[in-house]
Design a protein around this motif. Sequence first.
Motif, PDB file in Angstrom:
ATOM      1  N   ASP B 197       0.770  -0.797   0.100  1.00  0.00           N
ATOM      2  CA  ASP B 197       0.042  -0.681  -0.102  1.00  0.00           C
ATOM      3  C   ASP B 197       1.013   0.866   0.005  1.00  0.00           C
ATOM      4  N   ARG B 198       0.366   2.405  -1.372  1.00  0.00           N
ATOM      5  CA  ARG B 198       1.268   3.718  -0.762  1.00  0.00           C
ATOM      6  C   ARG B 198       1.273   3.841   0.042  1.00  0.00           C
ATOM      7  N   GLY B 199       0.642   4.211   1.449  1.00  0.00           N
ATOM      8  CA  GLY B 199       0.521   4.931   3.163  1.00  0.00           C
ATOM      9  C   GLY B 199       1.035   4.277   3.385  1.00  0.00           C
ATOM     10  N   GLN B 200       1.809   2.508   3.539  1.00  0.00           N
ATOM     11  CA  GLN B 200       2.837   2.725   4.170  1.00  0.00           C
ATOM     12  C   GLN B 200       4.446   2.893   3.488  1.00  0.00           C
ATOM     13  N   ASP B 202       4.224   6.532   2.620  1.00  0.00           N
ATOM     14  CA  ASP B 202       4.111   7.729   3.104  1.00  0.00           C
ATOM     15  C   ASP B 202       3.581   7.893   4.190  1.00  0.00           C
ATOM     16  N   ALA B 203       3.978   7.071   5.478  1.00  0.00           N
ATOM     17  CA  ALA B 203       3.776   6.038   7.027  1.00  0.00           C
ATOM     18  C   ALA B 203       5.493   7.022   6.935  1.00  0.00           C
ATOM     19  N   ALA B 204       6.277   5.630   6.607  1.00  0.00           N
ATOM     20  CA  ALA B 204       7.691   5.630   6.573  1.00  0.00           C
ATOM     21  C   ALA B 204       8.755   6.672   6.437  1.00  0.00           C
ATOM     22  N   LEU B 205       7.960   7.912   5.710  1.00  0.00           N
ATOM     23  CA  LEU B 205       8.738   8.549   4.688  1.00  0.00           C
ATOM     24  C   LEU B 205       7.872  10.136   6.323  1.00  0.00           C
ATOM     25  N   ALA B 206       7.442   9.803   6.216  1.00  0.00           N
ATOM     26  CA  ALA B 206       7.008  11.272   7.220  1.00  0.00           C
ATOM     27  C   ALA B 206       7.570  10.701   8.543  1.00  0.00           C
ATOM     28  N   LEU B 207       7.501   9.493   8.915  1.00  0.00           N
ATOM     29  CA  LEU B 207       8.458   9.021  10.172  1.00  0.00           C
ATOM     30  C   LEU B 207      10.001  10.137  10.079  1.00  0.00           C
ATOM     31  N   ARG B 217      13.715  -0.651   4.037  1.00  0.00           N
ATOM     32  CA  ARG B 217      13.616  -1.218   5.512  1.00  0.00           C
ATOM     33  C   ARG B 217      11.773  -1.692   6.054  1.00  0.00           C
ATOM     34  N   VAL B 218      10.483  -0.501   4.395  1.00  0.00           N
ATOM     35  CA  VAL B 218       9.654  -1.162   4.841  1.00  0.00           C
ATOM     36  C   VAL B 218       8.978  -1.388   4.212  1.00  0.00           C
ATOM     37  N   GLN B 222       7.970  -5.759   3.233  1.00  0.00           N
ATOM     38  CA  GLN B 222       6.518  -6.642   2.761  1.00  0.00           C
ATOM     39  C   GLN B 222       6.210  -7.465   1.689  1.00  0.00           C
TER      40      GLN B 222
END
Lengths: 279, 325
Positions: B197-200, B202-207, B217-218, B222
Amino acid sequence: MCPSVGDAVIRGTGTATSANGAPAVEVHRVHKRFGLVEVLCGISLAVQAGETVCIIGPSGSGKSTLLRCINHLETIDRGSIRIDGRLVGYDERAGQLIEARAADVAQRRAEIGMVFQRFNLFPNKTALGNVMTGPVLVAHLSKAEARGVAAAALEQVGMGEFGASFPAQLSGGQQQRVAIARALAMHPRVMLFDEPTSALDPELVGEVLGVMRELARTGMTMLVVTHEMHFAGEVANRVFFIDRGIVVEEGSPERVLHHPENPRTVAFLSALPAAQELA
Amino acid sequence: MSEEETNVSEARSGATFLPAGDAAGQALDEDDLIVRPRGSRLRRARSVLLGAAGLAVVAYLVYAMATSPNVSWGVVASFFHNSKILAGLLVTLELTVLAAVCGGVLGVLLALMRVTRNAVLRTIASVYIWFFRGTPLLVQVIFLYDIALFIPQVGIGPFSASTNTLVTPFVAGLLALSLNNAAYVCEIVRGGIVSVDRGQIDAALALGLTPQRAMNRVVLPQALRVILPAYGNLFIDLVKATSLVSVIGLQELLTTAENIAENNYRVVELLIVACMWYLIVTTLLTLGQQRLERYLGRSTGASVPGRSLRQALGLGFLLRRGHVS
Ligand SMILES: Nc1ncnc2c1ncn2[C@@H]1O[C@H](COP(=O)(O)OP(=O)(O)OP(=O)(O)O)[C@@H](O)[C@H]1O
Ligand SMILES: [Mg+2]
């Protein structure tokens, strides 16, 4: 798509500038287009440190795009975005903004926490593993230190007992709280929330809003896109109404939610199912 | 369907008329309906019949093969451990492993090319895949063996050599298998990457992860869950695909068997020997694949691919301006 230049922004009294130093978040005349559609049309807003600001507006008005631009998940076409007075995603050179190095962008993003509508937890990691990701991979803490930081963050959102659970084993509300903890573990300067409760069953909304209310009380700077008008009315220091890519009206929750002046704000609020409760 | 309806009513009525009570002597409450697996004697009889028929067919085929006057099982047994056959098997295994390594590396590179925003790289990768998936491997093997027709010399000045001397049957076979394999690896890896999922990201970059780390790593850990089962099948296909290099005379398992058969006219027996070895190798690989999949599916998450595997796939730098913006 963009409104005509004649549209005046109605501003409430007083809070837009601070006496000492730059605002925590400063969005200055930002334009963003996807293909031919201009989604942000020279939008400007400023958030002071410690403030909680709620952003409301109709679907497609550019609220998510604005938040994603603030931490550079989307590039912008014109204008500038600053956190604590420093540009995000760009370097200024000879009056122009040049895309910054990937490592620099990442470093700035680490200072900005983001919570997504659909949680976006890493499904292959436990709650604790999710929260440890930032401290280990970005802050370069040792595993033991990171575990401590992560455990504290989980505790803060009331999920201390669920560290070993995988996202699939948690309810939506619990997942969103873990997502908030994941962002908090990086000790961000600012937290961005994009409709954090929209994907939740009604009975789970309260626990997430509770965590956010507590966070606002402790002085976290927060930008919250939300349709929860009660939350906005209660917790926000200021409310921004966004339509078609610009801020149409801003002010205290009391003013914007209860005594809106712009016809578009009036129309939007009266169309909400909760309109009666607010009135 | 009427048969099934009868079952339902049978089950319902059966519940009330079954002897009541359990060990503790509690009376069976009227609401406590007994649950019984669906199915009737008729159904069971049908499945027994079908099974028996299947067994009969298999037994006949085995009997026919075993007693056929045209197959001498003694010859099969004597060539099973034949040193030439074993040497051929070794060449087959070498080809498989080397082609898998070369094809794997090239395939991952191609996959990353296909998800970048760089239109030139993306197009090159697409055309490559279009060609190598769209033409028969057999033709690719022959073409690469005769590559000297197109590129007579390689290298520059004093360091040049005639292509003909460099491209031995082994090199040509390895090249063809690797290039062909890469096209399929690319599609499998790309499928794995886009399944995340593209959201994964986004979440990794946002961190605050860099795009490359977000990929390594993300996304890739998966993606591996999707990639590995498909890759296992591809690897097994590769074992058998090595037999196609027999057209350029490379002495791998099948060619060796054919050559022996040319001398002793025991064609069927030697093909059986070759097939047995292919089956042994692919069976072992299938077992390995099953273990790997079980390992990956162990818990809801916790796919802990070895660090080295992750790093081997860790070529996210190409994506800095691409898929993960
Ligand atoms: N990646 C994208 N590519 C193309 N168009 C996009 C993209 N992201 C958003 N848009 C478009 O930009 C507009 C604004 O989208 P955005 O998601 O910012 O709205 P929103 O205010 O968050 O709406 P909602 O309340 O429905 O979440 C929409 O018309 C949307 O279709
Ligand atoms: Mg949105």
